[in-house]
Write an enzyme that holds these catalytic residues in place. Structure first.
Site, PDB file in Angstrom:
ATOM      1  N   ARG A 146     -21.774 -27.244  -2.250  1.00  0.00           N
ATOM      2  CA  ARG A 146     -22.263 -28.494  -1.671  1.00  0.00           C
ATOM      3  C   ARG A 146     -23.504 -28.924  -2.449  1.00  0.00           C
ATOM      4  O   ARG A 146     -24.208 -28.105  -3.044  1.00  0.00           O
ATOM      5  CB  ARG A 146     -22.615 -28.297  -0.199  1.00  0.00           C
ATOM      6  CG  ARG A 146     -21.463 -27.780   0.670  1.00  0.00           C
ATOM      7  CD  ARG A 146     -21.942 -27.506   2.080  1.00  0.00           C
ATOM      8  NE  ARG A 146     -20.869 -27.058   2.962  1.00  0.00           N
ATOM      9  CZ  ARG A 146     -20.567 -25.776   3.190  1.00  0.00           C
ATOM     10  NH1 ARG A 146     -21.279 -24.815   2.600  1.00  0.00           N
ATOM     11  NH2 ARG A 146     -19.577 -25.446   4.003  1.00  0.00           N
ATOM     12  N   LYS A 170     -24.513 -23.159   4.912  1.00  0.00           N
ATOM     13  CA  LYS A 170     -24.771 -23.634   6.267  1.00  0.00           C
ATOM     14  C   LYS A 170     -25.061 -22.454   7.194  1.00  0.00           C
ATOM     15  O   LYS A 170     -24.451 -21.389   7.062  1.00  0.00           O
ATOM     16  CB  LYS A 170     -23.570 -24.427   6.791  1.00  0.00           C
ATOM     17  CG  LYS A 170     -23.405 -25.800   6.140  1.00  0.00           C
ATOM     18  CD  LYS A 170     -22.280 -26.576   6.803  1.00  0.00           C
ATOM     19  CE  LYS A 170     -22.176 -27.997   6.250  1.00  0.00           C
ATOM     20  NZ  LYS A 170     -21.088 -28.768   6.893  1.00  0.00           N
ATOM     21  N   HIS A 241     -18.966 -34.777  -3.390  1.00  0.00           N
ATOM     22  CA  HIS A 241     -18.063 -33.915  -2.627  1.00  0.00           C
ATOM     23  C   HIS A 241     -16.676 -33.891  -3.249  1.00  0.00           C
ATOM     24  O   HIS A 241     -15.900 -32.960  -3.007  1.00  0.00           O
ATOM     25  CB  HIS A 241     -17.998 -34.385  -1.170  1.00  0.00           C
ATOM     26  CG  HIS A 241     -18.090 -33.261  -0.179  1.00  0.00           C
ATOM     27  ND1 HIS A 241     -19.174 -32.414  -0.119  1.00  0.00           N
ATOM     28  CD2 HIS A 241     -17.216 -32.838   0.771  1.00  0.00           C
ATOM     29  CE1 HIS A 241     -18.973 -31.518   0.844  1.00  0.00           C
ATOM     30  NE2 HIS A 241     -17.796 -31.749   1.389  1.00  0.00           N
ATOM     31  N   ARG A 244     -16.209 -30.772  -5.121  1.00  0.00           N
ATOM     32  CA  ARG A 244     -15.893 -29.644  -4.227  1.00  0.00           C
ATOM     33  C   ARG A 244     -14.415 -29.680  -3.834  1.00  0.00           C
ATOM     34  O   ARG A 244     -13.727 -28.659  -3.886  1.00  0.00           O
ATOM     35  CB  ARG A 244     -16.784 -29.723  -2.987  1.00  0.00           C
ATOM     36  CG  ARG A 244     -16.588 -28.617  -1.954  1.00  0.00           C
ATOM     37  CD  ARG A 244     -17.706 -28.731  -0.921  1.00  0.00           C
ATOM     38  NE  ARG A 244     -17.473 -27.959   0.288  1.00  0.00           N
ATOM     39  CZ  ARG A 244     -17.800 -26.680   0.440  1.00  0.00           C
ATOM     40  NH1 ARG A 244     -18.330 -26.017  -0.576  1.00  0.00           N
ATOM     41  NH2 ARG A 244     -17.580 -26.064   1.585  1.00  0.00           N
ATOM     42  N   HIS A 267     -16.502 -21.673   4.047  1.00  0.00           N
ATOM     43  CA  HIS A 267     -15.994 -22.202   5.308  1.00  0.00           C
ATOM     44  C   HIS A 267     -15.981 -21.097   6.364  1.00  0.00           C
ATOM     45  O   HIS A 267     -15.554 -19.974   6.088  1.00  0.00           O
ATOM     46  CB  HIS A 267     -14.568 -22.730   5.148  1.00  0.00           C
ATOM     47  CG  HIS A 267     -14.481 -24.015   4.405  1.00  0.00           C
ATOM     48  ND1 HIS A 267     -13.350 -24.428   3.743  1.00  0.00           N
ATOM     49  CD2 HIS A 267     -15.403 -25.007   4.208  1.00  0.00           C
ATOM     50  CE1 HIS A 267     -13.560 -25.606   3.177  1.00  0.00           C
ATOM     51  NE2 HIS A 267     -14.800 -25.970   3.449  1.00  0.00           N
ATOM     52  N   TYR A 276      -6.771 -28.361   2.027  1.00  0.00           N
ATOM     53  CA  TYR A 276      -6.501 -28.411   0.593  1.00  0.00           C
ATOM     54  C   TYR A 276      -5.067 -28.008   0.260  1.00  0.00           C
ATOM     55  O   TYR A 276      -4.549 -28.387  -0.790  1.00  0.00           O
ATOM     56  CB  TYR A 276      -7.504 -27.545  -0.158  1.00  0.00           C
ATOM     57  CG  TYR A 276      -8.916 -28.039   0.026  1.00  0.00           C
ATOM     58  CD1 TYR A 276      -9.323 -29.260  -0.514  1.00  0.00           C
ATOM     59  CD2 TYR A 276      -9.837 -27.327   0.773  1.00  0.00           C
ATOM     60  CE1 TYR A 276     -10.599 -29.742  -0.313  1.00  0.00           C
ATOM     61  CE2 TYR A 276     -11.125 -27.804   0.971  1.00  0.00           C
ATOM     62  CZ  TYR A 276     -11.491 -29.008   0.425  1.00  0.00           C
ATOM     63  OH  TYR A 276     -12.767 -29.481   0.632  1.00  0.00           O
TER      64      TYR A 276
END
Length: 295
Positions: A146, A170, A241, A244, A267, A276
């Site tokens: 990110r 995150k 993004h 990514r 994730h 994806y």
């Protein structure tokens, strides 16, 4: 609310921004509930929750916003039950409209190669910013980082011998992500030629620097990537993004395991990564329709 705020930030590792969003969602619920006569927390029933979401939907809020607010309520009610503030969790059966999930824009591999070749040609002239731009785009595509993760990197986070980078993602979760030789070459060039030319007393340990020598911010990274995406002229991808998305899709196209891609992207849920697989299948379908005489 103070106790819930501490739970969200300390136990669940959410940011202060997320905690503020939770508080705003709950204030909206409590305001609606009070108007309906549900003054105490224990007065809030499934019917009240459904009425609140219905009222929000009628006001024109997007499905994604409704889904987020429903998720906030489920988190809050689960916490309230644990803290024995309520005896029954009314949100267990609460359903929100499913979010629209348009497939992300993905660059074709030849488009990605074209962008990287352009960046390499510019870096060859030796301008420090051009050298930096090549390195950061190579790293974004190689790792699927990110933008915020990239701008937060320090020099010591990259191990050029092992070709890995340590990332703080995150929820302050750390992961180690591999990258390939082209990214390693670009980063090495940046650290040898580019960074020393921009570094000053304000640089600290930051991996990537702005033209004034300070740590590069997310806005600057977005500007660099968006400019080069725009220069391609033949893609709907408009934001960093997209790199990514492209990294994940190209990994799966190349046969990478879905769980490995989940680890690389950071994730929490495999379900997030599975979008994806849909992208890859759609690309396969398009290729089939274009190439097969009986498609």
């Amino acid at each position: 609310m103070a106790g819930f705020n501490r739970y969200v930030t300390a136990e669940r590792g959410r940011s202060k921004h997320t905690a503020r969003a939770y508080a705003a969602d709950l204030n909206s619920l409590f305001g609606y509930a009070a108007a309906e006569g549900a003054v105490e927390l224990s007065d809030i029933t499934l019917s009240v929750l459904r009425g609140w979401l219905g009222d929000l939907s009628s006001s024109g809020l997007a499905r994604s916003t409704l889904a987020r607010r429903a998720a906030t309520v489920r988190t809050f009610m689960g916490w309230a039950l644990r803290e024995e503030l309520i005896e029954i969790d009314p949100s267990v059966r609460l359903k929100a409209p499913k979010k629209n999930s348009p497939l992300p824009h993905v660059l074709q591999q030849q488009q990605m190669s074209k962008m990287l070749e352009t960046l390499a040609d510019a870096a060859a002239a030796g301008d420090p910013l051009a050298v930096r731009n090549r390195a950061l785009v190579e790293l974004l595509y190689a790792t699927g980082l990110r933008v915020g993760e990239l701008s937060g990197l320090d020099v010591d986070d990259a191990d050029l011998d092992r070709r890995t980078v340590r990332v703080l993602g995150k929820g302050d979760k750390e992961r180690t992500v591999p990258f390939g030789i082209p990214a390693a070459v670009a980063i090495d060039d940046w650290l040898r030629r580019g960074r020393p030319a921009l570094s000053n007393g304000n640089s600290g340990p930051a991996m990537f620097l702005g033209k004034r020598g300070r740590r590069i911010d997310q806005r600057q990274v977005r500007s660099v990537v968006e400019r080069h995406l725009s220069a391609l002229g033949d893609t709907a991808a408009t934001s960093p993004h997209a790199l990514r998305h492209s990294a994940a899709t190209h990994l799966l196209d190349g046969g990478a395991d879905l769980r490995a891609v989940q680890e690389i992207l950071g994730h929490n849920s495999l379900a997030t990564t599975q979008i994806y697989t849909h992208v890859s299948v759609e690309r396969l379908r398009q290729s089939y329709q274009q190439a097969h005489p009986r498609a």
